[in-house]
Design an enzyme around this catalytic site. Sequence first.
Site, mmCIF file in Angstrom:
data_model
loop_
_atom_site.group_PDB
_atom_site.id
_atom_site.type_symbol
_atom_site.label_atom_id
_atom_site.label_comp_id
_atom_site.label_asym_id
_atom_site.label_seq_id
_atom_site.Cartn_x
_atom_site.Cartn_y
_atom_site.Cartn_z
ATOM 1 N N HIS A 1 67.047 64.268 13.859
ATOM 2 C CA HIS A 1 66.924 65.250 14.947
ATOM 3 C C HIS A 1 67.203 66.665 14.422
ATOM 4 O O HIS A 1 66.716 67.654 14.988
ATOM 5 C CB HIS A 1 67.912 64.941 16.078
ATOM 6 N N ASP B 1 57.888 58.837 16.102
ATOM 7 C CA ASP B 1 59.061 59.397 16.772
ATOM 8 C C ASP B 1 58.684 60.815 17.219
ATOM 9 O O ASP B 1 57.622 61.347 16.843
ATOM 10 C CB ASP B 1 60.260 59.399 15.820
#
Length: 421
Positions: A247, A320
């Site tokens: 992230h 993702d």
Amino acid sequence: MKRILILMIIVLTIVAGYKIVHIKDTNNFQEGKTKKILEKQEKKEFDNPEYLEEKKLNDMIDDLFLEEKLGQMIIVGFNGYEVNPDFRKLIEDYKIGGVILFERNIQNSKQLLNLNNSIKSINSKNKLPLFITVDEEGGRIERLPKGSTKFPSNKVIGRVNDEKISYEIGKVIGTELKAFGFNMNLAPILDIYSNPKNKVIGNRSFGTEPKIVSTLGTATMKGLQDANVISVVKHFPGHGDTNVDSHIGLPVVNYDKQRLDNFELIPFKNAVDKGADAVMTAHIVLPKIDINKKPATLSKKVLTDILRNEWKFNGVIITDDMEMDAIANNYSIKNAAVEAVKAGADVVLVCHTLEKQIEVLQELKKEVNCGQLSMKRIDESVKRIIKLKEKYGLNNAVNKEEELKVVGNQKHKEILNKLYK
């Protein structure tokens, strides 16, 4: 002599006539035989369910415009507890293939049911239903509102190490998701927690050993599937031995193929062998697999060479979120999306920004129009997407409030209690 000559001419004429008639009769016989064979083959094909299914899929693909095909290849997120104008635009104008809901979209049970119903109602004018998806792993990654059955982290489930209980947990989660109108869950985690410094996976993993993760993860996947919810196993090829959160950065895993085959890949291979419908990619670099050091999400070596060609996986590959910093800090998101599709991904996840979502769709269209992405490649992905939607019977029918009676019921709580006996 003259009589003999006339007689010979008559004989030759008769013989020639016979040959002509015989050839004509033979040709007619062969044509009739060929026609019967073709009719028999055609009848056999139309009696074959696989042929009919293939024809149906091809007809559905042929009925789509390019923009509709590309729309199917993106799942988006948005802000708010209700459908906002930006998200409505993505459904109505860009014919997106799916939506993902986060905590920012979920307030309570009634609101969530109404939100999913309104999403389906708006999409009802489009040719294909939506993937309505969520991350419901249990533990610290849960989205369902108060009142639903709350399971502990996979680490706790891994300590119990009971395949049957893992299956039941998957089925409970799937049943409650279905009641709210979801049809896809980005779970379970198949990453092996082999690096104590790995905070992004941590207790989300079933354990530190391939066998436990493989067995329990696949059982959970099966439970979700039997509740008629699509399970997306993640994060291929394995995010467990990293010390960087994708992230906020780009993790690197310095293992060769032999090590991966004997450890990280075991749970994923088992899931594929046992009927995984969809796989989510990890934004991790494997320099000993891809010398160009592309993240797995953008790597043909990982997605096509291993997952498609070596393992013969023909399900849906989903990236993702492309807005995670592992991608966004190192690539243009729209270009990365194109690279992901070229590498073998079918669906690109863009979870936050309308501008980025539209840019991705426009860039894919541009690449097709200039010949850098073939229609054949696009149709391959769209076919897999439609096939999956058809398999699970996705539609735009709204859910009734009475269906929520199953959420958090006593039967489900009893399965939860089994973890603490």
